[in-house]
Design a protein around this motif. Structure first.
Motif, mmCIF file in Angstrom:
data_model
loop_
_atom_site.group_PDB
_atom_site.id
_atom_site.type_symbol
_atom_site.label_atom_id
_atom_site.label_comp_id
_atom_site.label_asym_id
_atom_site.label_seq_id
_atom_site.Cartn_x
_atom_site.Cartn_y
_atom_site.Cartn_z
ATOM 1 N N GLY A 88 -3.369 -12.324 -3.320
ATOM 2 C CA GLY A 88 -3.534 -12.943 -4.620
ATOM 3 C C GLY A 88 -2.888 -14.304 -4.662
ATOM 4 N N LEU A 89 -2.142 -14.583 -5.719
ATOM 5 C CA LEU A 89 -1.644 -15.925 -6.002
ATOM 6 C C LEU A 89 -0.143 -15.916 -6.221
ATOM 7 N N SER A 90 0.449 -17.091 -6.115
ATOM 8 C CA SER A 90 1.844 -17.270 -6.522
ATOM 9 C C SER A 90 2.051 -18.727 -6.895
ATOM 10 N N ARG A 91 2.938 -18.949 -7.833
ATOM 11 C CA ARG A 91 3.283 -20.323 -8.180
ATOM 12 C C ARG A 91 4.200 -20.888 -7.099
ATOM 13 N N THR A 92 4.087 -22.162 -6.848
ATOM 14 C CA THR A 92 4.837 -22.801 -5.769
ATOM 15 C C THR A 92 6.071 -23.517 -6.315
ATOM 16 N N PRO A 93 7.212 -23.378 -5.649
ATOM 17 C CA PRO A 93 8.431 -24.039 -6.117
ATOM 18 C C PRO A 93 8.323 -25.566 -6.097
ATOM 19 N N VAL A 94 8.964 -26.189 -7.049
ATOM 20 C CA VAL A 94 9.066 -27.654 -7.046
ATOM 21 C C VAL A 94 10.239 -28.006 -6.139
ATOM 22 N N ASP A 95 9.939 -28.285 -4.886
ATOM 23 C CA ASP A 95 10.972 -28.648 -3.912
ATOM 24 C C ASP A 95 10.355 -29.537 -2.839
ATOM 25 N N ASP A 96 11.185 -30.000 -1.918
ATOM 26 C CA ASP A 96 10.705 -30.936 -0.894
ATOM 27 C C ASP A 96 9.672 -30.299 0.026
ATOM 28 N N ASP A 97 9.830 -29.011 0.302
ATOM 29 C CA ASP A 97 8.905 -28.335 1.199
ATOM 30 C C ASP A 97 7.492 -28.327 0.619
ATOM 31 N N TRP A 98 7.361 -27.814 -0.586
ATOM 32 C CA TRP A 98 6.046 -27.784 -1.218
ATOM 33 C C TRP A 98 5.587 -29.161 -1.672
ATOM 34 N N GLY A 99 6.532 -30.092 -1.788
ATOM 35 C CA GLY A 99 6.156 -31.464 -2.120
ATOM 36 C C GLY A 99 5.284 -32.116 -1.062
ATOM 37 N N GLN A 100 5.278 -31.554 0.135
ATOM 38 C CA GLN A 100 4.391 -32.074 1.184
ATOM 39 C C GLN A 100 2.920 -31.953 0.779
ATOM 40 N N ILE A 101 2.625 -31.010 -0.109
ATOM 41 C CA ILE A 101 1.241 -30.776 -0.523
ATOM 42 C C ILE A 101 0.717 -31.898 -1.416
ATOM 43 N N TYR A 102 1.623 -32.659 -2.033
ATOM 44 C CA TYR A 102 1.183 -33.715 -2.936
ATOM 45 C C TYR A 102 0.196 -34.671 -2.270
ATOM 46 N N ASP A 103 0.369 -34.923 -0.988
ATOM 47 C CA ASP A 103 -0.512 -35.851 -0.286
ATOM 48 C C ASP A 103 -1.950 -35.368 -0.225
ATOM 49 N N PHE A 104 -2.169 -34.067 -0.442
ATOM 50 C CA PHE A 104 -3.512 -33.510 -0.329
ATOM 51 C C PHE A 104 -4.151 -33.208 -1.682
ATOM 52 N N LEU A 105 -3.441 -33.541 -2.765
ATOM 53 C CA LEU A 105 -3.945 -33.323 -4.111
ATOM 54 C C LEU A 105 -4.219 -34.664 -4.787
ATOM 55 N N PRO A 106 -5.027 -34.676 -5.836
ATOM 56 C CA PRO A 106 -5.334 -35.945 -6.517
ATOM 57 C C PRO A 106 -4.071 -36.642 -7.019
ATOM 58 N N ALA A 107 -4.113 -37.944 -7.038
ATOM 59 C CA ALA A 107 -2.983 -38.730 -7.531
ATOM 60 C C ALA A 107 -3.021 -38.747 -9.061
ATOM 61 N N GLU A 108 -2.749 -37.577 -9.649
ATOM 62 C CA GLU A 108 -2.804 -37.417 -11.099
ATOM 63 C C GLU A 108 -1.515 -36.753 -11.586
ATOM 64 N N PRO A 109 -1.116 -37.020 -12.841
ATOM 65 C CA PRO A 109 0.161 -36.497 -13.341
ATOM 66 C C PRO A 109 0.292 -34.983 -13.274
ATOM 67 N N TRP A 110 -0.806 -34.244 -13.441
ATOM 68 C CA TRP A 110 -0.704 -32.783 -13.490
ATOM 69 C C TRP A 110 -0.139 -32.180 -12.210
ATOM 70 N N VAL A 111 -0.241 -32.905 -11.112
ATOM 71 C CA VAL A 111 0.186 -32.362 -9.825
ATOM 72 C C VAL A 111 1.677 -32.036 -9.818
ATOM 73 N N ARG A 112 2.502 -32.853 -10.463
ATOM 74 C CA ARG A 112 3.950 -32.702 -10.394
ATOM 75 C C ARG A 112 4.569 -32.036 -11.633
ATOM 76 N N VAL A 113 3.743 -31.646 -12.582
ATOM 77 C CA VAL A 113 4.268 -31.025 -13.806
ATOM 78 C C VAL A 113 4.817 -29.636 -13.492
ATOM 79 N N ALA A 114 5.996 -29.338 -14.036
ATOM 80 C CA ALA A 114 6.634 -28.038 -13.813
ATOM 81 C C ALA A 114 6.223 -27.043 -14.890
ATOM 82 N N HIS A 115 6.162 -25.785 -14.480
ATOM 83 C CA HIS A 115 5.884 -24.703 -15.420
ATOM 84 C C HIS A 115 6.999 -24.628 -16.453
#
Length: 228
Positions: A88-115
């Motif tokens: 299934g699914l899981s939410r990803t932590p806001v940290d440097d490790d998962w921050g590597q994914i930012y390069d593969f997502l659109p350059a839009e504000p929603w990408v970095r918004v925290a739950h």
């Protein structure tokens, strides 16, 4: 598959062959059965987990369902009741490790918004990770894809996220094939702690293949008529 809008986040869900139950403390033994399977445990740190460890994981997953509205399911065969796997699914932590994914997502504000709920950890609000682990007896029968498609429907149609990502060590070709089969697109690699092909034990710089599915692509695929 059932209409995902008919069930709440913590309800049972059904596919053609599977019954999916949100993991919580009561599912510790089933979770242990999955991760104790010889086809599964070598991919997760190279050690068989104890029942106590599985209980800790199940408690954490239950907390995440309660606080973040999502985590993994235990998948049961609808006819026999056998435990097929978990996924299934899981939410990803806001940290440097998962921050590597930012390069593969659109350059839009929603990408970095925290739950909005910061327990049990600070997580991304608008994208989640998808994953699966099936007992070896059920490999090669399409169950992982069936589970994966159910998770995608839950992510986009129930949670309303903007993207789903999936990461697996580079040499896990079976899992990568499932990602592509359910419509995810390979976008590149990150480095994180995990297994390296041909090397014993875990390393901090293991290569992980990353696949992504964006909401727009999901909606377009859902609107495309099936080929008769």
């Amino acid at each position: 598959m059932e209409d995902p809008s008919l069930a709440g986040a913590d309800d049972s869900r059904f596919t053609r062959r599977l019954r999916l139950e949100p993991v919580g403390p009561a599912n510790a033994s089933e979770l242990w059965a999955v991760h104790h399977d010889d086809a599964v445990w070598p991919w997760y740190g190279g050690e068989m987990p104890t029942l106590e460890q599985a209980g800790q994981w199940a408690t954490f997953m239950g907390d995440s369902w309660r606080l973040h509205g999502v985590h993994k399911w235990i998948a049961y065969d609808r006819k026999t009741g056998e435990v097929v796997g978990r996924g299934g699914l899981s939410r990803t932590p806001v940290d440097d490790d998962w921050g590597q994914i930012y390069d593969f997502l659109p350059a839009e504000p929603w990408v970095r918004v925290a739950h909005g709920v910061h327990d049990p950890f600070v997580a991304h609000a608008n994208w989640v990770e998808i994953g699966w682990a099936l007992r070896g007896a059920f490999w090669g029968r399409g169950y992982a894809s069936e589970l994966g498609r159910a998770a995608l429907a839950f992510a986009f149609d129930v949670l309303g996220v903007q993207a789903v990502v999936s990461c697996t060590v580079r040499h896990n070709v079976r899992s990568r094939a499932v990602m592509e089969r359910i419509g995810m697109r390979y976008v590149g690699e990150i480095r994180s702690r995990g297994l390296v092909e041909g090397v014993e034990g875990e390393r901090d710089d293991a290569p992980y293949a990353v696949c992504v599915l964006l909401r727009g692509d999901w909606e377009r695929s859902a609107a495309t008529p099936a080929v008769p």
